[in-house]
Design an enzyme around this catalytic site. Structure first.
Site, PDB file in Angstrom:
ATOM      1  N   HIS A 171      38.474  41.275  21.968  1.00 44.15           N
ATOM      2  CA  HIS A 171      38.462  41.890  23.250  1.00 44.15           C
ATOM      3  C   HIS A 171      39.803  40.682  23.791  1.00 44.15           C
ATOM      4  O   HIS A 171      39.851  39.627  23.409  1.00 44.15           O
ATOM      5  CB  HIS A 171      37.259  41.421  24.370  1.00 44.15           C
ATOM      6  N   ARG A 213      40.690  46.605  25.519  1.00 44.97           N
ATOM      7  CA  ARG A 213      39.842  47.180  24.457  1.00 44.97           C
ATOM      8  C   ARG A 213      40.405  48.458  24.241  1.00 44.97           C
ATOM      9  O   ARG A 213      40.565  49.217  24.776  1.00 44.97           O
ATOM     10  CB  ARG A 213      38.526  47.043  24.297  1.00 44.97           C
ATOM     11  N   LYS A 216      39.901  51.854  26.783  1.00 44.74           N
ATOM     12  CA  LYS A 216      39.726  51.350  28.140  1.00 44.74           C
ATOM     13  C   LYS A 216      41.236  51.451  28.934  1.00 44.74           C
ATOM     14  O   LYS A 216      42.191  51.699  28.646  1.00 44.74           O
ATOM     15  CB  LYS A 216      39.496  49.773  28.176  1.00 44.74           C
ATOM     16  N   ASP A 219      45.235  47.326  32.582  1.00 44.95           N
ATOM     17  CA  ASP A 219      44.819  46.349  33.904  1.00 44.95           C
ATOM     18  C   ASP A 219      45.759  45.359  33.633  1.00 44.95           C
ATOM     19  O   ASP A 219      46.263  44.482  32.617  1.00 44.95           O
ATOM     20  CB  ASP A 219      43.459  45.989  33.391  1.00 44.95           C
ATOM     21  N   CYS A 221      45.918  42.171  34.510  1.00 38.00           N
ATOM     22  CA  CYS A 221      45.472  41.027  33.950  1.00 38.00           C
ATOM     23  C   CYS A 221      45.638  40.661  32.414  1.00 38.00           C
ATOM     24  O   CYS A 221      45.817  39.620  31.789  1.00 38.00           O
ATOM     25  CB  CYS A 221      43.905  40.387  34.296  1.00 38.00           C
ATOM     26  N   TYR A 222      45.538  41.993  31.790  1.00 38.83           N
ATOM     27  CA  TYR A 222      45.768  41.831  30.284  1.00 38.83           C
ATOM     28  C   TYR A 222      47.208  41.778  29.758  1.00 38.83           C
ATOM     29  O   TYR A 222      47.680  41.559  28.855  1.00 38.83           O
ATOM     30  CB  TYR A 222      45.333  43.264  29.419  1.00 38.83           C
ATOM     31  N   ASP A 261      44.748  45.279  39.982  1.00 37.69           N
ATOM     32  CA  ASP A 261      44.525  45.314  38.597  1.00 37.69           C
ATOM     33  C   ASP A 261      45.179  46.610  38.201  1.00 37.69           C
ATOM     34  O   ASP A 261      45.721  46.643  36.909  1.00 37.69           O
ATOM     35  CB  ASP A 261      43.194  45.459  38.147  1.00 37.69           C
ATOM     36  N   ASP A 268      43.939  41.388  44.484  1.00 38.34           N
ATOM     37  CA  ASP A 268      43.193  40.070  44.690  1.00 38.34           C
ATOM     38  C   ASP A 268      44.047  38.957  43.871  1.00 38.34           C
ATOM     39  O   ASP A 268      44.962  39.255  43.384  1.00 38.34           O
ATOM     40  CB  ASP A 268      42.036  40.348  44.146  1.00 38.34           C
ATOM     41  N   HIS A 271      44.413  39.094  40.053  1.00 35.46           N
ATOM     42  CA  HIS A 271      45.337  39.792  39.475  1.00 35.46           C
ATOM     43  C   HIS A 271      46.988  39.417  39.842  1.00 35.46           C
ATOM     44  O   HIS A 271      47.739  39.691  39.354  1.00 35.46           O
ATOM     45  CB  HIS A 271      45.366  41.474  39.721  1.00 35.46           C
TER      46      HIS A 271
HETATM   47  C1  LIG Z   1      35.164  42.229  41.030  1.00 36.86           C
HETATM   48  O1  LIG Z   1      34.171  42.032  40.142  1.00 36.86           O
HETATM   49  C2  LIG Z   1      34.178  40.872  39.520  1.00 36.86           C
HETATM   50  C3  LIG Z   1      33.477  40.854  38.078  1.00 36.86           C
HETATM   51  C4  LIG Z   1      33.598  39.568  37.410  1.00 36.86           C
HETATM   52  C5  LIG Z   1      34.328  38.591  38.028  1.00 36.86           C
HETATM   53  S1  LIG Z   1      34.123  37.051  37.195  1.00 36.86           S
HETATM   54  O2  LIG Z   1      34.057  36.044  37.967  1.00 36.86           O
HETATM   55  O3  LIG Z   1      33.161  37.214  36.084  1.00 36.86           O
HETATM   56  N1  LIG Z   1      35.828  37.027  36.445  1.00 36.86           N
HETATM   57  C6  LIG Z   1      36.839  36.615  37.371  1.00 36.86           C
HETATM   58  C7  LIG Z   1      37.303  37.538  38.312  1.00 36.86           C
HETATM   59  C8  LIG Z   1      37.854  37.339  39.628  1.00 36.86           C
HETATM   60  C9  LIG Z   1      38.109  38.270  40.660  1.00 36.86           C
HETATM   61  C10 LIG Z   1      38.553  37.827  41.978  1.00 36.86           C
HETATM   62  C11 LIG Z   1      38.834  38.584  42.827  1.00 36.86           C
HETATM   63  C12 LIG Z   1      39.342  37.584  43.980  1.00 36.86           C
HETATM   64  C13 LIG Z   1      38.950  36.400  43.561  1.00 36.86           C
HETATM   65  C14 LIG Z   1      39.063  35.227  44.331  1.00 36.86           C
HETATM   66  O4  LIG Z   1      39.120  34.193  43.835  1.00 36.86           O
HETATM   67  O5  LIG Z   1      38.561  36.387  42.256  1.00 36.86           O
HETATM   68  C15 LIG Z   1      38.385  39.660  40.232  1.00 36.86           C
HETATM   69  C16 LIG Z   1      38.124  39.920  38.851  1.00 36.86           C
HETATM   70  C17 LIG Z   1      37.634  38.913  37.908  1.00 36.86           C
HETATM   71  N2  LIG Z   1      37.177  39.345  36.732  1.00 36.86           N
HETATM   72  C18 LIG Z   1      36.721  40.740  36.446  1.00 36.86           C
HETATM   73  C19 LIG Z   1      38.019  41.728  35.864  1.00 36.86           C
HETATM   74  C20 LIG Z   1      39.235  41.304  35.924  1.00 36.86           C
HETATM   75  N3  LIG Z   1      39.837  42.440  35.388  1.00 36.86           N
HETATM   76  C21 LIG Z   1      38.858  43.475  35.122  1.00 36.86           C
HETATM   77  N4  LIG Z   1      37.564  42.730  35.321  1.00 36.86           N
HETATM   78  C22 LIG Z   1      36.382  43.468  35.253  1.00 36.86           C
HETATM   79  C23 LIG Z   1      37.413  38.851  35.552  1.00 36.86           C
HETATM   80  C24 LIG Z   1      35.845  37.813  35.427  1.00 36.86           C
HETATM   81  C25 LIG Z   1      35.796  37.024  33.890  1.00 36.86           C
HETATM   82  C26 LIG Z   1      36.777  35.689  34.145  1.00 36.86           C
HETATM   83  C27 LIG Z   1      38.133  35.866  33.837  1.00 36.86           C
HETATM   84  C28 LIG Z   1      38.776  34.626  33.879  1.00 36.86           C
HETATM   85  C29 LIG Z   1      38.168  33.143  34.269  1.00 36.86           C
HETATM   86  O6  LIG Z   1      38.936  32.192  34.686  1.00 36.86           O
HETATM   87  C30 LIG Z   1      36.878  33.297  34.487  1.00 36.86           C
HETATM   88  C31 LIG Z   1      36.161  34.795  34.503  1.00 36.86           C
HETATM   89  C32 LIG Z   1      34.744  38.573  39.481  1.00 36.86           C
HETATM   90  C33 LIG Z   1      34.493  39.733  40.095  1.00 36.86           C
HETATM   91 ZN   LIG Z   2      41.828  42.622  35.512  1.00 37.68          ZN
END
Ligand SMILES: COc1ccc(S(=O)(=O)N2Cc3cc(-c4ccc(C=O)o4)ccc3N(Cc3cncn3C)C[C@H]2Cc2ccc(O)cc2)cc1
Ligand SMILES: [Zn+2]
Length: 320
Positions: A171, A213, A216, A219, A221-222, A261, A268, A271
């Site tokens: 991943h 992956r 998918k 996005d 963030c990748y 994203d 957000d 991203h």
């Molecule tokens: C919106 O749904 C999610 C799903 C998972 C998470 S998470 O906490 O497991 N995480 C970090 C994450 C944060 C955000 C977010 C929006 C606004 C804020 C305010 O501070 O933060 C949004 C997404 C997100 N993800 C989910 C994601 C991103 N791209 C695709 N997806 C499914 C990542 C997730 C895992 C993570 C990554 C880095 C980190 O330092 C900590 C956790 C948070 C929101």
């Molecule tokens: Zn993302």
């Protein structure tokens, strides 16, 4: 840039929003993503430094670890974010480095892996958090680095990628964590770079964006997770940089600022940070030709501004 500055500065005033409430558990990381974004676009002065630093310190536990918000349990994720915030503000002298390092070292297991907190979840994300945090504190000798490396290598798959634990699928997010952790441990020789970078460049989709992956959706963030691994392994030219740049720019919110994203979604801070960082990694900083004025360099290993690392005399990563 002005709209992104307004978007990031406005986050502190949105304390009654739904998003603010449901992301309380990761607020320490949210502050790091917001602050580092502001620093990367040369607008860190828009934040009240002392107010933020006092809030960070109020999240520290007697164990030395930090919680995601006040009165939240300590966790490795937020301990790293707290250290990163204090380093960006050049206020690390306000904390007991040894105490933080002892908290981190106390989470290492016999097989070299790390728990995220006292409840015992193992994930290569936490190996990265531990190695990065201790390296930034200059206290890597608190843990068994060789065993930490052995556990990370045990998570390598046939495709050259890495997963959360041994046998878990490759991943993009885990690949960043493992490659950056191995870089910190001077152990990149374990990486099958050609296999891994082939997998990584195959993550670029027709629209220019990267996915995490196979099959998918792309996005933003990748643009950090996959790209930082490619930069660390010296193969950024294995992807179409201009198409990725366009994908990130298309994900910007043209009215409110911020980056989503993917194009058409709501921006957000998560991203926005990884989009700005991706553009920086792609070489569109103020130091580069055709660069974006005001965009500063980010280090692909520590996810911190290069200027911050240079001030600390931490070795800044140079692609091999
Ligand atoms: C919106 O749904 C999610 C799903 C998972 C998470 S998470 O906490 O497991 N995480 C970090 C994450 C944060 C955000 C977010 C929006 C606004 C804020 C305010 O501070 O933060 C949004 C997404 C997100 N993800 C989910 C994601 C991103 N791209 C695709 N997806 C499914 C990542 C997730 C895992 C993570 C990554 C880095 C980190 O330092 C900590 C956790 C948070 C929101
Ligand atoms: Zn993302």
């Amino acid at each position: 840039m002005d709209l992104h500055k307004k978007y990031l500065a406005s986050l502190k005033d949105k304390k009654n929003s739904f998003e603010h409430a449901v992301t309380e558990y990761l607020r320490m990381s949210g502050v790091y993503w917001g602050l580092c974004s502001m620093y990367l676009i040369s607008s860190e002065d828009l934040l009240n430094k002392d107010e933020v630093v006092q809030w960070v310190l109020s999240c520290q536990h007697p164990s030395g670890g930090f919680g995601g918000s006040v009165d939240h349990d300590a966790h490795l994720l937020y301990t790293l974010s707290a250290v990163q915030i204090l380093l960006i503000f050049d206020k690390i002298e306000l904390v007991d480095k040894e105490k933080i390092a002892n908290y981190v070292a106390g989470l290492q297991q016999d097989d070299g892996s790390f728990y995220g907190d006292e409840w015992g979840e193992v994930d290569t994300r936490f190996s990265y958090c531990a190695l990065s945090c201790l390296s930034l504190l200059g206290l890597l000798d608190k843990i068994d680095v060789n065993k930490a490396v052995d556990f990370i290598v045990s998570c390598m798959n046939f495709d050259g990628g890495f997963g959360c634990i041994p046998g878990a699928e490759s991943h993009g997010g885990q690949i960043f964590c493992c490659v950056a952790a191995l870089a910190i441990a001077d152990s990149l020789h374990h990486v099958r770079a050609d296999d891994l970078c082939w997998w990584l460049c195959e993550r670029q989709t027709a629209g220019g964006g990267l996915n995490g992956r196979p099959e998918k959706l792309p996005d933003v963030c990748y643009s950090w997770w996959n790209l930082s691994a490619l930069v660390i392994l010296g193969r950024i030219d294995w992807i179409d940089r201009e198409k990725l740049r366009q994908f990130i720019l298309n994900a910007q919110d043209e009215t409110e600022g911020g980056i989503a994203d993917r194009p058409g979604d709501v921006a957000d801070v998560f991203h926005t940070f990884f989009g700005i960082s991706g553009l920086s990694l792609l070489g569109y900083t103020e130091e580069d030709e055709e660069g974006i004025p005001g965009l500063r360099r980010i280090d692909p290993v520590y996810a911190l501004p290069v200027q911050v690392l240079e001030r600390m005399n931490v070795r800044v990563w140079r692609a091999v």
